[in-house]
Design an enzyme around this catalytic site. Structure first.
Site, short mmCIF file in Angstrom:
data_model
loop_
_atom_site.label_atom_id
_atom_site.label_comp_id
_atom_site.label_asym_id
_atom_site.label_seq_id
_atom_site.Cartn_x
_atom_site.Cartn_y
_atom_site.Cartn_z
N GLU A 17 1.11 -1.65 -0.06
CA GLU A 17 0.07 0.53 0.03
C GLU A 17 0.95 1.42 -0.16
O GLU A 17 1.55 1.75 0.65
CB GLU A 17 -0.83 0.52 1.22
CG GLU A 17 -1.69 1.13 0.81
CD GLU A 17 -3.03 0.89 1.65
OE1 GLU A 17 -3.94 0.25 2.10
OE2 GLU A 17 -2.81 1.74 3.01
N ALA A 51 -5.75 9.00 3.19
CA ALA A 51 -5.54 8.54 4.49
C ALA A 51 -3.68 8.63 4.67
O ALA A 51 -3.07 8.74 3.76
CB ALA A 51 -5.71 6.54 4.36
N TYR A 146 -11.98 -5.47 10.09
CA TYR A 146 -11.39 -5.33 11.10
C TYR A 146 -11.14 -6.70 12.18
O TYR A 146 -12.60 -7.00 12.67
CB TYR A 146 -12.58 -4.24 11.91
CG TYR A 146 -12.74 -2.77 11.02
CD1 TYR A 146 -11.56 -1.74 10.81
CD2 TYR A 146 -13.35 -2.98 10.14
CE1 TYR A 146 -11.61 -1.20 10.01
CE2 TYR A 146 -13.25 -1.69 9.81
CZ TYR A 146 -12.58 -0.92 9.54
OH TYR A 146 -12.30 0.61 8.41
N HIS A 150 -14.43 -3.05 14.23
CA HIS A 150 -14.94 -1.38 14.62
C HIS A 150 -14.67 -0.41 15.61
O HIS A 150 -16.07 -1.13 16.07
CB HIS A 150 -15.68 -0.96 12.80
CG HIS A 150 -15.27 0.45 12.59
ND1 HIS A 150 -16.03 1.95 13.45
CD2 HIS A 150 -14.49 0.78 11.88
CE1 HIS A 150 -15.76 2.55 12.81
NE2 HIS A 150 -14.90 2.45 11.32
N LYS A 166 -22.58 -6.04 3.25
CA LYS A 166 -21.36 -5.07 2.83
C LYS A 166 -21.30 -5.65 0.98
O LYS A 166 -20.65 -5.43 -0.06
CB LYS A 166 -20.14 -4.88 3.12
CG LYS A 166 -20.20 -3.76 2.81
CD LYS A 166 -19.22 -2.51 4.14
CE LYS A 166 -17.64 -2.88 4.49
NZ LYS A 166 -16.73 -1.81 4.58
P1 FAD Z 1 -18.41 1.10 6.68
O1 FAD Z 1 -17.98 -0.71 6.19
O2 FAD Z 1 -19.36 1.89 6.55
O3 FAD Z 1 -18.63 0.45 8.38
C1 FAD Z 1 -17.66 1.63 9.77
C2 FAD Z 1 -19.20 1.40 10.88
O4 FAD Z 1 -20.59 2.10 10.49
C3 FAD Z 1 -18.76 0.17 11.20
O5 FAD Z 1 -18.94 0.35 12.87
C4 FAD Z 1 -19.35 -1.08 10.90
O6 FAD Z 1 -20.21 -1.80 11.46
C5 FAD Z 1 -21.05 0.39 10.97
N1 FAD Z 1 -22.45 0.02 10.12
C6 FAD Z 1 -21.36 -0.87 8.28
N2 FAD Z 1 -22.89 -0.09 8.01
C7 FAD Z 1 -24.05 0.16 8.60
C8 FAD Z 1 -25.10 0.24 8.58
N3 FAD Z 1 -25.76 0.05 7.16
N4 FAD Z 1 -26.05 0.94 9.70
C9 FAD Z 1 -25.31 1.19 10.45
N5 FAD Z 1 -23.90 0.41 10.42
C10 FAD Z 1 -23.09 0.03 9.74
N6 FAD Z 1 -9.84 5.74 5.62
C11 FAD Z 1 -9.09 6.84 4.30
O7 FAD Z 1 -9.47 7.56 4.70
N7 FAD Z 1 -8.50 6.55 3.14
C12 FAD Z 1 -8.77 5.47 2.37
O8 FAD Z 1 -7.83 5.26 1.68
C13 FAD Z 1 -8.24 4.44 4.06
N8 FAD Z 1 -7.98 3.18 3.99
C14 FAD Z 1 -8.45 1.49 4.45
C15 FAD Z 1 -8.30 0.65 4.08
C16 FAD Z 1 -8.57 -0.14 4.94
C17 FAD Z 1 -7.96 -1.82 4.55
C18 FAD Z 1 -9.30 -0.22 6.51
C19 FAD Z 1 -8.94 -1.25 7.17
C20 FAD Z 1 -9.27 1.47 6.61
C21 FAD Z 1 -9.18 2.30 5.76
N9 FAD Z 1 -9.40 3.54 5.64
C22 FAD Z 1 -9.46 4.30 4.99
C23 FAD Z 1 -10.18 3.44 7.52
C24 FAD Z 1 -12.03 3.75 6.89
O9 FAD Z 1 -11.97 4.13 6.35
C25 FAD Z 1 -12.20 3.46 8.20
O10 FAD Z 1 -11.74 2.75 9.70
C26 FAD Z 1 -14.05 4.00 8.71
O11 FAD Z 1 -14.11 4.31 9.78
C27 FAD Z 1 -14.49 3.07 8.57
O12 FAD Z 1 -14.72 2.74 7.39
P2 FAD Z 1 -16.11 1.44 6.20
O13 FAD Z 1 -15.42 1.40 4.80
O14 FAD Z 1 -15.17 0.49 6.50
O15 FAD Z 1 -17.00 1.31 6.73
#
Ligand code: FAD
Length: 291
Positions: A17, A51, A146, A150, A166
């Site tokens: 990455e 990020a 996670y 998360h 998802k």
């Molecule tokens: P989601 O999948 O939306 O989940 C976030 C939270 O909401 C979780 O607690 C989940 O259980 C909950 N949730 C999900 N769907 C729902 C729903 N429908 N209703 C209610 N609750 C729900 N950040 C950046 O800014 N740029 C990046 O390039 C970046 N790359 C990353 C790459 C990886 C591999 C990882 C693990 C993280 C990365 N992040 C990045 C950080 C990421 O944006 C954060 O961890 C963020 O807080 C959650 O993103 P997510 O896509 O997992 O969110």
């Protein structure tokens, strides 16, 4: 090439990455670092979206350059929570025009400003909202997961339930948050498979190469630090070269254990450090040469 085809292949994969520059002035040095990593010919590379302090405007430029110049398959990250529908639509069009095939669909972190803003006005609340839009555009879509839950989730069951939604919405593979104890991943995999999530899971490994990184990594990810790793930081944390060597050895050891336990896909959070990426890859050279 679509990332899903690489992940489904039984050959071991090792990917790296990188993140975009923090400002226009360090674009060239980041470009240089990403090209050096590309020369290692990893299975694929990913570029984050804003990020790690990088600006999102260069994500696409870096991905395009590496794919075109070095023929390394690229995974382009995209976040949605602070974006409008119009911005995302434009971004999708730009990615399609650039020939991008693989997108990591993320929500993005909630900044204190976002937390204070009126949530009813947000165009996107979760990564799933973005996945639904990307799906109609023939991208290979990845998502985050996670092993240690998360930080915003009520509990692991709830987190895994949303993860399943998802995947059902079109996410074809998952990459994990960093973890420092492989047993956490093995337990997580057992639970998600039981919940019916069958897509490939890429294990995300962060080599900790300086003591300052430890605090930041734990704050960002909430990851558990095993005693074995704490001892390394206590002993070598203030000797730059020794900490780097020990951190690379620890990450290598984690990756060997993962491969030995049939986790075939490993993604290294190489943080624009070609020397670290190179060392890890060379530590695994014979292993990577075999199935
Ligand atoms: P989601 O999948 O939306 O989940 C976030 C939270 O909401 C979780 O607690 C989940 O259980 C909950 N949730 C999900 N769907 C729902 C729903 N429908 N209703 C209610 N609750 C729900 N950040 C950046 O800014 N740029 C990046 O390039 C970046 N790359 C990353 C790459 C990886 C591999 C990882 C693990 C993280 C990365 N992040 C990045 C950080 C990421 O944006 C954060 O961890 C963020 O807080 C959650 O993103 P997510 O896509 O997992 O969110």
């Amino acid at each position: 090439m679509r990332i899903i085809d690489i992940l489904k292949d039984e050959k071991l994969s090792l990917s790296f990455e990188v993140f975009p520059p923090k400002s226009d002035t360090n674009f060239e040095s980041v470009k240089d670092a990403t090209e050096k990593i590309a020369l290692l010919k990893p299975s694929f590379m990913s570029v984050t979206y804003g990020a790690g302090g990088g600006t999102s405007k260069y994500t696409l430029d870096i991905a395009k350059n590496i794919e075109k110049t070095h023929s390394v398959p690229m995974l382009t990250h995209l976040t949605c929570v602070s974006s409008t529908k119009e911005t995302v639509k434009q971004r999708i069009a730009d990615m399609k025009n650039a020939g991008i095939k693989n997108v990591m669909a993320l929500r993005g972190d909630l900044t204190p400003e976002l937390e204070k803003s009126d949530k009813s006005k947000w165009h996107y609340h979760h990564a799933i909202d973005l996945i639904k839009e990307l799906k109609d555009n023939d991208f290979c879509i990845g998502g985050a997961c996670y092993p240690e839950v998360h930080p915003e989730s009520l509990n692991q069951k709830d987190d895994i339930m949303h993860l399943k939604e998802k995947v059902d919405a079109g996410c074809q593979f998952l990459t994990t948050q960093m973890f420092f104890d492989n047993n956490l991943l093995y337990n997580f995999l057992y639970k998600i498979r039981e919940a019916g999530i069958t897509v490939p899971v890429v294990a995300g490994i962060m080599p900790i190469t300086n003591a300052n990184q430890v605090e930041r990594a734990i704050k960002l990810s909430g990851s558990f630090m095993p005693q074995r790793f704490k001892s390394i930081v206590d002993k070598f944390g203030y000797d730059k070269d020794a900490m780097k060597q020990a951190g690379i050895a620890y990450a290598t050891d984690q990756i060997i254990d993962l491969y030995a336990n049939n986790i075939t896909n490993v993604h290294v959070y190489s943080m624009n450090k070609p020397d670290v990426a190179e060392k890890i890859q060379s530590n695994l050279s014979d292993i990577l040469g075999k199935i």
